[in-house]
Design a protein around this motif. Structure first.
Motif, PDB file in Angstrom:
ATOM      1  N   GLU A  11      46.933  31.345   8.438  1.00 57.92           N
ATOM      2  CA  GLU A  11      47.326  30.257   7.404  1.00 57.92           C
ATOM      3  C   GLU A  11      46.954  30.561   5.909  1.00 57.92           C
ATOM      4  O   GLU A  11      47.859  30.427   5.133  1.00 57.92           O
ATOM      5  N   ALA A  12      45.964  31.289   5.718  1.00 59.80           N
ATOM      6  CA  ALA A  12      45.427  31.773   4.328  1.00 59.80           C
ATOM      7  C   ALA A  12      46.355  32.864   3.884  1.00 59.80           C
ATOM      8  O   ALA A  12      46.829  32.891   2.878  1.00 59.80           O
ATOM      9  N   VAL A  13      46.852  34.029   4.683  1.00 56.16           N
ATOM     10  CA  VAL A  13      47.447  35.042   4.089  1.00 56.16           C
ATOM     11  C   VAL A  13      49.002  34.425   3.954  1.00 56.16           C
ATOM     12  O   VAL A  13      49.719  34.840   2.974  1.00 56.16           O
ATOM     13  N   ARG A  14      49.235  33.578   4.963  1.00 58.56           N
ATOM     14  CA  ARG A  14      50.622  33.086   4.623  1.00 58.56           C
ATOM     15  C   ARG A  14      50.747  32.269   3.353  1.00 58.56           C
ATOM     16  O   ARG A  14      51.881  32.565   2.509  1.00 58.56           O
ATOM     17  N   GLY A  15      49.714  31.420   2.992  1.00 62.57           N
ATOM     18  CA  GLY A  15      49.884  30.512   1.543  1.00 62.57           C
ATOM     19  C   GLY A  15      49.843  31.627   0.372  1.00 62.57           C
ATOM     20  O   GLY A  15      50.310  31.636  -0.573  1.00 62.57           O
ATOM     21  N   SER A  16      49.236  32.911   0.525  1.00 65.13           N
ATOM     22  CA  SER A  16      48.857  33.870  -0.386  1.00 65.13           C
ATOM     23  C   SER A  16      50.076  34.667  -0.755  1.00 65.13           C
ATOM     24  O   SER A  16      50.565  34.680  -1.778  1.00 65.13           O
ATOM     25  N   VAL A  17      50.749  34.933   0.429  1.00 63.84           N
ATOM     26  CA  VAL A  17      51.910  35.741   0.219  1.00 63.84           C
ATOM     27  C   VAL A  17      53.172  35.133  -0.220  1.00 63.84           C
ATOM     28  O   VAL A  17      53.943  35.402  -1.240  1.00 63.84           O
ATOM     29  N   THR A  18      53.260  33.781   0.344  1.00 65.93           N
ATOM     30  CA  THR A  18      54.200  32.690  -0.291  1.00 65.93           C
ATOM     31  C   THR A  18      54.264  32.749  -1.956  1.00 65.93           C
ATOM     32  O   THR A  18      54.917  32.652  -2.502  1.00 65.93           O
ATOM     33  N   THR A  19      52.833  32.487  -2.307  1.00 64.23           N
ATOM     34  CA  THR A  19      52.457  32.122  -3.660  1.00 64.23           C
ATOM     35  C   THR A  19      53.041  33.470  -4.490  1.00 64.23           C
ATOM     36  O   THR A  19      53.606  33.475  -5.744  1.00 64.23           O
ATOM     37  N   LEU A  20      52.491  34.908  -4.188  1.00 65.88           N
ATOM     38  CA  LEU A  20      52.653  35.871  -4.861  1.00 65.88           C
ATOM     39  C   LEU A  20      53.835  36.413  -4.915  1.00 65.88           C
ATOM     40  O   LEU A  20      54.377  37.114  -5.819  1.00 65.88           O
ATOM     41  N   ARG A  21      54.747  36.049  -3.544  1.00 66.90           N
ATOM     42  CA  ARG A  21      56.295  36.504  -3.672  1.00 66.90           C
ATOM     43  C   ARG A  21      57.073  35.920  -4.979  1.00 66.90           C
ATOM     44  O   ARG A  21      57.861  36.575  -5.417  1.00 66.90           O
ATOM     45  N   ALA A  22      56.540  34.865  -5.723  1.00 74.90           N
ATOM     46  CA  ALA A  22      57.227  34.525  -6.607  1.00 74.90           C
ATOM     47  C   ALA A  22      57.229  35.657  -7.874  1.00 74.90           C
ATOM     48  O   ALA A  22      58.034  35.289  -8.798  1.00 74.90           O
ATOM     49  N   ALA A  23      56.207  36.171  -7.846  1.00 77.04           N
ATOM     50  CA  ALA A  23      56.096  37.186  -8.956  1.00 77.04           C
ATOM     51  C   ALA A  23      56.171  38.754  -8.234  1.00 77.04           C
ATOM     52  O   ALA A  23      55.686  39.647  -9.245  1.00 77.04           O
ATOM     53  N   VAL A  24      56.882  38.842  -7.443  1.00 76.48           N
ATOM     54  CA  VAL A  24      57.016  40.193  -6.910  1.00 76.48           C
ATOM     55  C   VAL A  24      57.867  41.189  -7.857  1.00 76.48           C
ATOM     56  O   VAL A  24      57.592  42.175  -7.616  1.00 76.48           O
ATOM     57  N   ASP A  25      58.562  40.704  -8.603  1.00 77.75           N
ATOM     58  CA  ASP A  25      59.328  41.506  -9.518  1.00 77.75           C
ATOM     59  C   ASP A  25      58.564  41.988 -10.850  1.00 77.75           C
ATOM     60  O   ASP A  25      58.858  42.625 -11.738  1.00 77.75           O
ATOM     61  N   ARG A  26      57.365  41.500 -10.905  1.00 78.73           N
ATOM     62  CA  ARG A  26      56.606  41.868 -12.067  1.00 78.73           C
ATOM     63  C   ARG A  26      55.634  42.999 -11.618  1.00 78.73           C
ATOM     64  O   ARG A  26      55.734  43.556 -10.388  1.00 78.73           O
ATOM     65  N   ASP A  27      55.392  43.869 -12.819  1.00 76.43           N
ATOM     66  CA  ASP A  27      54.394  44.871 -12.829  1.00 76.43           C
ATOM     67  C   ASP A  27      52.736  44.393 -12.625  1.00 76.43           C
ATOM     68  O   ASP A  27      52.204  44.250 -13.801  1.00 76.43           O
ATOM     69  N   TRP A  28      52.378  44.324 -11.269  1.00 80.69           N
ATOM     70  CA  TRP A  28      50.870  43.813 -11.184  1.00 80.69           C
ATOM     71  C   TRP A  28      49.765  44.862 -11.793  1.00 80.69           C
ATOM     72  O   TRP A  28      49.128  44.152 -12.253  1.00 80.69           O
ATOM     73  N   ALA A  29      50.190  45.927 -11.679  1.00 79.76           N
ATOM     74  CA  ALA A  29      49.448  46.896 -12.409  1.00 79.76           C
ATOM     75  C   ALA A  29      49.144  46.771 -13.785  1.00 79.76           C
ATOM     76  O   ALA A  29      48.008  47.028 -14.644  1.00 79.76           O
ATOM     77  N   ALA A  30      49.981  45.923 -14.558  1.00 81.66           N
ATOM     78  CA  ALA A  30      50.034  45.878 -16.059  1.00 81.66           C
ATOM     79  C   ALA A  30      49.356  44.372 -16.411  1.00 81.66           C
ATOM     80  O   ALA A  30      49.276  44.060 -17.595  1.00 81.66           O
ATOM     81  N   VAL A  31      48.835  43.714 -15.128  1.00 85.99           N
ATOM     82  CA  VAL A  31      48.525  42.387 -15.498  1.00 85.99           C
ATOM     83  C   VAL A  31      47.071  42.200 -14.945  1.00 85.99           C
ATOM     84  O   VAL A  31      46.854  42.526 -13.859  1.00 85.99           O
ATOM     85  N   VAL A  36      38.304  38.517 -13.371  1.00 85.98           N
ATOM     86  CA  VAL A  36      37.823  39.702 -13.096  1.00 85.98           C
ATOM     87  C   VAL A  36      38.198  40.819 -13.619  1.00 85.98           C
ATOM     88  O   VAL A  36      38.997  40.741 -14.429  1.00 85.98           O
ATOM     89  N   GLU A  37      37.522  41.938 -13.379  1.00 87.24           N
ATOM     90  CA  GLU A  37      38.088  43.166 -14.200  1.00 87.24           C
ATOM     91  C   GLU A  37      39.220  43.912 -13.718  1.00 87.24           C
ATOM     92  O   GLU A  37      39.606  44.967 -14.318  1.00 87.24           O
ATOM     93  N   TRP A  38      39.572  43.919 -12.444  1.00 87.59           N
ATOM     94  CA  TRP A  38      40.657  44.475 -11.688  1.00 87.59           C
ATOM     95  C   TRP A  38      42.135  43.919 -12.443  1.00 87.59           C
ATOM     96  O   TRP A  38      42.363  42.685 -12.598  1.00 87.59           O
ATOM     97  N   ASP A  39      43.105  44.891 -12.241  1.00 89.01           N
ATOM     98  CA  ASP A  39      44.395  44.480 -12.409  1.00 89.01           C
ATOM     99  C   ASP A  39      44.982  43.755 -10.930  1.00 89.01           C
ATOM    100  O   ASP A  39      44.414  43.942 -10.032  1.00 89.01           O
ATOM    101  N   CYS A  40      45.990  43.110 -11.135  1.00 90.38           N
ATOM    102  CA  CYS A  40      46.560  42.267  -9.958  1.00 90.38           C
ATOM    103  C   CYS A  40      46.749  43.141  -8.822  1.00 90.38           C
ATOM    104  O   CYS A  40      46.732  42.867  -7.807  1.00 90.38           O
ATOM    105  N   ARG A  41      47.429  44.356  -9.059  1.00 87.48           N
ATOM    106  CA  ARG A  41      47.794  45.125  -7.826  1.00 87.48           C
ATOM    107  C   ARG A  41      46.328  45.635  -7.314  1.00 87.48           C
ATOM    108  O   ARG A  41      46.202  45.698  -5.764  1.00 87.48           O
ATOM    109  N   ALA A  42      45.428  45.954  -8.181  1.00 89.43           N
ATOM    110  CA  ALA A  42      44.324  46.527  -7.431  1.00 89.43           C
ATOM    111  C   ALA A  42      43.651  45.399  -6.705  1.00 89.43           C
ATOM    112  O   ALA A  42      43.015  45.603  -5.682  1.00 89.43           O
ATOM    113  N   ILE A  43      43.491  44.028  -7.337  1.00 91.03           N
ATOM    114  CA  ILE A  43      43.272  42.957  -6.472  1.00 91.03           C
ATOM    115  C   ILE A  43      43.893  42.668  -4.979  1.00 91.03           C
ATOM    116  O   ILE A  43      43.220  42.596  -3.986  1.00 91.03           O
TER     117      ILE A  43
END
Length: 367
Positions: A11-31, A36-43
């Motif tokens: 259930e937790a993973v499903r909710g996470s993926v659903t949320t993050l899919r809305a920004a799948v076209d973004r450069d996560w490494a640049a945000v 936290v000190e990590w970028d979103c891709r590293a997280i």
């Protein structure tokens, strides 16, 4: 409040993926992620690594350290692929949790160097919820997980944290990610898996608030009991644990333990402390067995194990126990475990300074 299982991981993973899919076209490494000190891709990679490590440790019955392997993404893996990895590692942890036996434990460093299937599920869900929150903040996405997930995480691996008005804000506060009215900011935190103390034929298994609440309400606490149900004293002790948890004064290592028989995994009784040690290092214990388990030395074994564990600590100098005069069997248990009958002065002090019920006999070990 519910016990953790692989279903909550899913259930937790499903909710996470659903949320993050809305920004799948973004450069996560640049945000950068929020707070936290990590970028979103590293997280996101970190979440997947944790889920896989927990699955590996639990399935592989790791004992002294993490199973020595690591996850590596293929070169060129994009955000879609990374979300697929999150789904896959979540499924692996869910499967490991759901197929593990109730008594299975594996290595995790904090705080007692092991966790059971519920602990690994709770840790996995916590990683997903908290780090999805971090990513969502950085990416400007709305994210609020199911309150039941946050509540289950708190009751499983944050038993030392007093419940707040709402579980999700409380979990964020407890992990240094938010404010909670009337409570100081948190800048250093750890979760806490339950303590287990091995004995010869028994395992003393620390009771979590969710299981304690179920026992108090007449359930089985997630255990299979010899004779079909716990003795009433165990239910009463579970009720005291829940009250301490709700008041924010519960110290899990000085709580209640279920006695699990090694030969068949059945619960045969309960043992525990009446609270944390006082300023003089004095702490009271109590115990009981289901009728079907009596006369086999289990109580003596459990009292010895708990006493040895307690007296090995720097903050415990004396253990006490009270016995009704018409219970000579319990007196024999305490005598075999190294306790001795208190003198008249000690019993009077126990009544006047510690509220011991008049008429009970006091037994002492240490001090």
């Amino acid at each position: 409040m519910r016990a953790m299982s692989g279903d909550q991981v899913t259930e937790a993973v499903r909710g996470s993926v659903t949320t993050l899919r809305a920004a799948v076209d973004r450069d996560w490494a640049a945000v950068g992620g929020g707070g936290v000190e990590w970028d979103c891709r590293a997280i996101a990679v970190h979440i997947a690594e944790c889920l896989l490590a927990y699955a590996g440790n639990l399935a592989g019955h790791a004992r002294e350290a993490y199973v020595p392997f690591e996850m590596r993404l293929e070169d060129g893996t994009g955000n879609d692929g990374l979300l697929h990895v999150l789904e896959t590692t979540g499924a692996l942890l869910a499967a490991a949790v759901n197929t593990a036996a109730p008594g299975d434990r594996a290595f995790h460093p904090y705080p007692f160097r092991s966790a059971d299937r519920e602990g690994f599920a709770a840790m996995g869900v916590a990683e997903v919820l908290l780090h999805t929150h971090d990513m969502a903040q950085g990416l400007g996405l709305a994210y609020t997980p199911a309150e039941s997930l946050a509540e289950a995480v708190l009751a499983s691996i944050f038993p030392h944290v007093q419940p707040g008005p709402e579980p999700w804000p409380t979990l964020l506060w407890a992990t240094g990610r938010g404010e909670l009215a009337g409570r100081p900011a948190v800048d250093n935190w750890r979760w806490r898996n339950n303590l287990v103390i091995p004995a010869d034929r028994l395992t003393l298994t620390g009771l979590r608030p969710a299981a304690a609440r179920d026992l108090r309400l007449g359930g089985d606490g997630g255990f299979t009991w010899l004779g079909g149900a716990p003795y009433e004293g165990t239910r009463e002790a579970a009720g005291f644990l829940v009250k301490a948890y709700e008041a924010g004064v519960h110290r899990p290592e000085f709580g209640v333990f279920t006695l699990i028989r090694a030969e068949d995994g059945l619960a045969v009784g309960g043992i525990g402390f009446h609270g944390a040690p006082d300023s003089e290092g004095r702490v009271e214990i109590g115990y009981d067995l289901v009728p079907e388990a009596r006369g086999r030395g289990y109580a003596t074994e459990a009292v010895r194990a708990l006493t040895d564990w307690a007296l090995a600590r720097d903050d415990v100098h004396q253990l006490v126990a009270t016995v009704h005069p018409d219970n000579p069997a319990s007196e024999r248990v305490l005598a075999r475990a190294g306790f001795h009958r208190a003198n008249t002065e000690q019993e009077e002090t126990a009544r006047t300074e510690h509220g011991t019920e008049s008429g009970l006999r006091l037994f002492v070990h240490g001090g």
